[in-house]
Write a protein that holds these residues in place. Structure first.
Motif, PDB file in Angstrom:
ATOM      1  N   SER A   7      90.455  69.446  41.143  1.00  0.00           N
ATOM      2  CA  SER A   7      91.129  68.619  39.930  1.00  0.00           C
ATOM      3  C   SER A   7      91.124  69.355  38.643  1.00  0.00           C
ATOM      4  N   ARG A 146      84.298  66.803  39.171  1.00  0.00           N
ATOM      5  CA  ARG A 146      85.539  65.661  40.459  1.00  0.00           C
ATOM      6  C   ARG A 146      85.286  64.406  41.306  1.00  0.00           C
ATOM      7  N   GLU A 149      85.046  62.959  37.045  1.00  0.00           N
ATOM      8  CA  GLU A 149      86.671  62.390  36.906  1.00  0.00           C
ATOM      9  C   GLU A 149      87.064  61.030  37.977  1.00  0.00           C
ATOM     10  N   GLU A 150      87.032  61.517  38.908  1.00  0.00           N
ATOM     11  CA  GLU A 150      86.980  60.316  39.828  1.00  0.00           C
ATOM     12  C   GLU A 150      86.796  58.614  39.492  1.00  0.00           C
ATOM     13  N   ASP A 153      87.962  57.880  36.856  1.00  0.00           N
ATOM     14  CA  ASP A 153      89.681  57.734  36.616  1.00  0.00           C
ATOM     15  C   ASP A 153      89.980  55.921  37.490  1.00  0.00           C
ATOM     16  N   SER A 154      88.566  55.802  37.926  1.00  0.00           N
ATOM     17  CA  SER A 154      88.720  54.096  38.951  1.00  0.00           C
ATOM     18  C   SER A 154      88.154  53.258  37.676  1.00  0.00           C
TER      19      SER A 154
END
Length: 163
Positions: A7, A146, A149-150, A153-154
């Motif tokens: 990512s 990652r 970041e995930e 983003d959620s």
């Protein structure tokens, strides 16, 4: 340019580590914009967390960097706000749990495959080609970045929470 395997934040963390950042610095500095602090300040805040906290090989520096970034993004400064504290603890347990699920541990020496605690030498190893070949650290910083970041983003947040 982002590798197909990483990512954007994972690639940024990898590059920072390869440029000389310790594992904690690499992760937290990859989230400079989201944390609301400049790179120099983030580097200083994370400087002692590398090598499993001061090279003691305890909690992985990539995990510490991930927690530090999450604290800057969502942590509360209201010392009496139990709900905010408990919410942040739950968030941290989720993030750290995801890292542990993928690696089997959050302990630096275990991730490095060291059988027992070695001497508490404060001297870091030179960053050579051989160093990078024998250490999974660059992959650990990419993974921690990652995961964060995930998670980020959620969330519905787009900037650091102001207290």
């Amino acid at each position: 340019m982002v590798s197909d395997n990483y990512s954007a934040k994972a690639e940024k963390a990898r590059q920072l580590f390869l440029e000389g950042a310790n594992c904690a610095q690499a992760v937290v500095m990859a989230f400079e914009d989201e944390c609301g602090l400049d790179a120099l300040t983030l580097a200083r805040l994370a400087s002692g967390f590398g090598g499993g906290i001061g090279r003691l090989r305890e909690v992985c520096g990539a995990v510490s960097g991930m927690v530090l970034a999450a604290n800057l993004m969502w942590g509360s400064s209201d010392l009496s706000d139990k709900f905010a504290r408990d919410t942040q603890y739950a968030r941290i347990q989720t993030l750290v749990g995801r890292f542990r699920e993928e690696t089997g541990s959050i302990i630096c020496r275990e991730l490095l495959g060291l059988e027992k605690k070695q001497s508490d030498s404060h001297i870091s190893e030179p960053r050579t080609e051989a160093y990078y070949k024998k250490r999974p650290c660059v992959e650990m910083v990419a993974l921690a970045a990652r995961i964060l970041e995930e998670y980020y983003d959620s969330m519905s947040y787009s900037s650091p929470k102001a207290d």
